[in-house]
Design a protein around this motif. Structure first.
Motif: not given
Length: 82
Positions: A61-62, A25-33
């Motif tokens: 959305h963010d 956990a802890g990262r953004s959706l963009d980083d996860l993708v």
């Protein structure tokens, strides 16, 4: 370690070769993708590029906001007909 659960549906499941996995956990959706693309590569990369993402059942959305521990991310590729 705090994690989020990633669930793959339809073509995303086939491309990832699994139904779900836990990631830190802890990262953004963009980083996860980006991490998922690097981790699985090949057939999953184009699916991730066109997929929709739900965070605990709600459209994200963010994509830059850090994902809190315990959430579930659904990876939804485009479905037939639309």
């Amino acid at each position: 370690m705090a994690t989020v659960t990633v669930r793959y549906f339809a073509g995303a499941r086939a491309a990832a070769g699994r139904a779900e996995e836990a990631v830190p956990a802890g990262r953004s959706l963009d980083d996860l993708v980006a991490e998922l693309a690097e981790r699985h590569g090949g057939r999953l990369v184009p699916v991730l590029a066109v997929a929709s993402y739900l965070v605990d059942g709600v459209t994200c959305h963010d994509r830059e906001e850090p994902l809190p521990a315990g959430v579930t991310i659904d990876v939804l590729p485009p479905f037939a007909g639309g």
